[in-house]
Design a protein around this motif. Sequence first.
Motif, short mmCIF file in Angstrom:
data_model
loop_
_atom_site.label_atom_id
_atom_site.label_comp_id
_atom_site.label_asym_id
_atom_site.label_seq_id
_atom_site.Cartn_x
_atom_site.Cartn_y
_atom_site.Cartn_z
N PHE A 124 -34.63 11.28 11.58
CA PHE A 124 -34.56 12.54 12.07
C PHE A 124 -34.63 12.58 13.78
O PHE A 124 -34.07 13.46 14.36
N GLU A 125 -35.56 11.85 14.06
CA GLU A 125 -36.09 11.53 15.32
C GLU A 125 -34.62 11.05 16.09
O GLU A 125 -34.45 11.66 17.30
N THR A 126 -33.97 10.13 15.43
CA THR A 126 -32.85 9.81 16.17
C THR A 126 -31.81 10.80 16.21
O THR A 126 -31.00 10.86 17.28
N LEU A 127 -31.75 11.33 15.27
CA LEU A 127 -30.66 12.41 15.15
C LEU A 127 -30.97 13.56 16.00
O LEU A 127 -29.80 13.89 16.93
N ARG A 128 -32.00 13.78 16.34
CA ARG A 128 -32.43 14.83 17.43
C ARG A 128 -32.30 14.15 18.77
O ARG A 128 -31.69 15.18 19.55
N ASP A 129 -32.37 12.95 19.08
CA ASP A 129 -32.18 12.59 20.31
C ASP A 129 -30.74 12.51 20.61
O ASP A 129 -30.45 12.48 21.77
N SER A 130 -29.86 12.26 19.55
CA SER A 130 -28.46 12.19 19.56
C SER A 130 -27.86 13.54 19.89
O SER A 130 -26.88 13.74 20.73
N LEU A 131 -28.46 14.55 19.07
CA LEU A 131 -27.58 15.87 19.02
C LEU A 131 -28.47 17.11 20.13
O LEU A 131 -27.83 17.87 20.51
N GLY A 132 -29.67 16.78 20.20
CA GLY A 132 -30.61 17.49 21.03
C GLY A 132 -31.07 18.69 20.50
O GLY A 132 -32.16 19.12 20.82
N HIS A 133 -30.44 18.98 19.22
CA HIS A 133 -31.04 20.35 18.57
C HIS A 133 -30.53 20.02 17.06
O HIS A 133 -29.44 19.37 16.98
N THR A 191 -28.59 -0.13 12.66
CA THR A 191 -27.24 0.52 13.55
C THR A 191 -27.54 1.73 14.28
O THR A 191 -26.74 2.34 14.86
N GLY A 192 -29.01 2.01 14.21
CA GLY A 192 -29.20 3.35 14.92
C GLY A 192 -28.79 4.34 14.06
O GLY A 192 -28.57 5.71 14.73
N PHE A 193 -28.54 4.43 12.75
CA PHE A 193 -28.24 5.52 11.78
C PHE A 193 -26.75 6.27 12.32
O PHE A 193 -26.31 7.23 12.18
N ALA A 194 -26.01 5.22 12.91
CA ALA A 194 -24.59 5.76 13.68
C ALA A 194 -23.91 6.47 12.61
O ALA A 194 -23.28 7.59 12.93
N TRP A 195 -23.68 5.93 11.25
CA TRP A 195 -22.72 6.33 10.45
C TRP A 195 -23.41 8.02 10.11
O TRP A 195 -22.66 8.78 10.17
N ILE A 207 -25.11 9.65 11.92
CA ILE A 207 -24.97 10.77 13.29
C ILE A 207 -23.70 11.24 13.56
O ILE A 207 -23.43 12.53 13.50
N ASP A 208 -22.73 10.39 12.99
CA ASP A 208 -21.26 10.70 13.10
C ASP A 208 -21.03 11.71 11.89
O ASP A 208 -20.12 12.76 12.25
N ARG A 209 -21.58 11.80 10.99
CA ARG A 209 -21.41 12.71 9.80
C ARG A 209 -22.02 14.01 10.17
O ARG A 209 -21.25 14.94 9.94
N PHE A 210 -23.02 14.19 10.84
CA PHE A 210 -23.79 15.28 11.18
C PHE A 210 -22.70 16.01 12.49
O PHE A 210 -22.51 17.25 12.36
N ARG A 211 -22.41 15.19 13.41
CA ARG A 211 -21.64 15.75 14.14
C ARG A 211 -20.20 16.11 13.80
O ARG A 211 -19.52 17.32 14.15
N ALA A 212 -19.53 15.57 12.75
CA ALA A 212 -18.36 16.04 12.09
C ALA A 212 -18.53 17.26 11.21
O ALA A 212 -17.69 18.19 11.38
N THR A 213 -19.65 17.42 10.77
CA THR A 213 -20.08 18.75 10.19
C THR A 213 -20.37 19.89 10.99
O THR A 213 -19.78 21.03 10.76
N LEU A 214 -20.79 19.60 12.04
CA LEU A 214 -21.15 20.63 13.08
C LEU A 214 -19.80 21.05 13.89
O LEU A 214 -20.02 21.83 14.56
N ASN A 215 -18.74 20.35 13.69
CA ASN A 215 -17.74 20.48 14.21
C ASN A 215 -16.95 21.78 13.46
O ASN A 215 -15.93 22.59 13.86
N TYR A 216 -17.37 22.05 12.28
CA TYR A 216 -16.88 23.29 11.53
C TYR A 216 -18.01 24.19 10.86
O TYR A 216 -17.61 25.25 10.40
N ALA A 217 -19.09 23.77 11.22
CA ALA A 217 -20.36 24.78 10.68
C ALA A 217 -21.36 24.95 11.98
O ALA A 217 -21.20 23.91 12.99
N ASP A 218 -21.85 26.17 11.95
CA ASP A 218 -22.95 26.32 12.94
C ASP A 218 -24.46 25.69 12.51
O ASP A 218 -25.27 25.30 13.42
N LEU A 219 -24.67 25.97 11.24
CA LEU A 219 -26.00 25.41 10.64
C LEU A 219 -25.58 24.40 9.49
O LEU A 219 -24.59 24.67 9.14
N VAL A 220 -26.48 23.53 9.20
CA VAL A 220 -26.24 22.48 8.24
C VAL A 220 -27.37 22.68 7.19
O VAL A 220 -28.57 22.22 7.38
N ARG A 221 -27.08 22.83 5.88
CA ARG A 221 -27.90 22.85 4.86
C ARG A 221 -27.86 21.30 4.48
O ARG A 221 -26.79 20.82 3.84
#
Length: 505
Positions: free
Chosen positions: A333-342, A279-283, A285-299
């Motif tokens: 993580f390569e796919t996540l970086r391509d999706s989020l850019g950072h 699925t291109g790790f879609a779930w 990636i959505d989870r990281f996006r959701a977390t970065l909606n309320y946090a600036d960094l993610v542990r």
Amino acid sequence: MSLQRASGVLLHPTSLPSRHGIGDLGKSTYEFLEFLQASGQKYWQILPLGPTGYEHSPYIMNFSSFAGNPLLISLEKLVDQGLLETGDLSPLMPTATTQPHQVEYDRVIAHKTPLLTKAAQAFFEQFPPGVHHDYEQFCRSQPWLEDFALFMALVEENPDKTWNQWEPGLARRNRPAMATKRQELRDRVNYHKFTQYIFFDQWRQLREFAHDRGIQIIGDISIYVCFNSADVWANPDLFQLHPDSLEPAYIAGVPPDYFSETGQLWGNPVYNWEKLQETGFAWWIDRFRATLNYADLVRIDHFRGFEAYWRVPGGETTAIHGEWVKAPGQAFFETLRDSLGHLPVLAEDLGLITPEVEELRDRFNFPGMKILQFAFGDDLTTNPHLPHNSPCNAVIYPGTHDNDTALGWWHSLDDTTRLRVTHYLGYDRPEQVKEVHWDLIRVALASIANLAILPLQDVLGLDSEGRMNDPSINAGNWRWRYPSNHLLGQDLSQRLQHLTQIYRR
């Protein structure tokens, strides 16, 4: 990711004072952020914010990895919105069996849920469907929300069953069956949508307040999710489940380690990484996006699980009889970086760490973690947790939420280890060490690690009564609350600020 030299404080919102038995997103949280600013701190680290179930672990027992915990909603802010009245807000009083400075979750749920329900009723009376544009926009913008709200309504209807024990049409997500239940339970479905809207609106205000004071928030992603969660119910093909029973075929944990001779058996289902990769790790990636909606960094908790994970056959009672299985961490993580850019990621790289895990961490320049309580074993020359052995691209802690407090740890040491710590801190004899918590804070701040994070319990000088979690036991964790008689006053703030300035944090 390269961090600027700075420091911050670790404190989960549930641990803050309030009148309602649990910390919330109201006055005391804003006061805590003001304390951080006055103390020269740049970061506030929290634990996962999801709604918790059995034993209320924010890592293992979340009903959703996307949703927020409605118990954190400030009732006073609902009064300000006109959704509750001041007279509704009687405090949750202690009982004869109340333990000081502990969240009593059963009593908190019984206390706050009727008030949140009353606020939801007032909201929908004031704003019929289609009228409150911010609420409607929130619902449209959260693709996980419909499944979550129905899931929670079904959990309430089936309190003694996991989702795979529901009637087959619901367990296997038959669309007509789900549509019928969504209509039948529409009041509770709407309630859960409302509490999510309020939670994230209150968090948005809090985060803006933090940013205005130069404070960034470090969020937390637990690598696994709870079996009895909206995540697994809505996406069963992403997990290794038995096709007939829908029970976990394998469960997550770690082999025997520092915390437990039999390992840690977490009980979470492990991922079907092949399906995730298709699925291109879609779930994820959505989870990281959701977390970065309320946090600036993610542990990322249990980062090593992205390189290889320990899976134990379902039904085992300890984690001993498991096996390591490779995971596609680099591709993810390569796919996540391509999706989020950072990738503003911190890697929890504790436990059994192999060269392959280190290579994955370093490939993406993720800061790892150094824990002072792990630094004083037999070898004081090569131990990676010693501050002088730390790389700059690291986060150093006196201890984390999984450790005892600095004072409790000190009191638990054997004589040999206590003497090693004594000499490292610059004393001749252990009895000269009067405030070991401040000594460890100073050592963390003085280290070459770019980021130092200090548990508030250590800033306050609390003994083991301030411990948040003991991974060697299952019951009674995650309940510690900041004792309001320990004021975060000017003297404490100045002391912390003084050290922060000396060590250029």
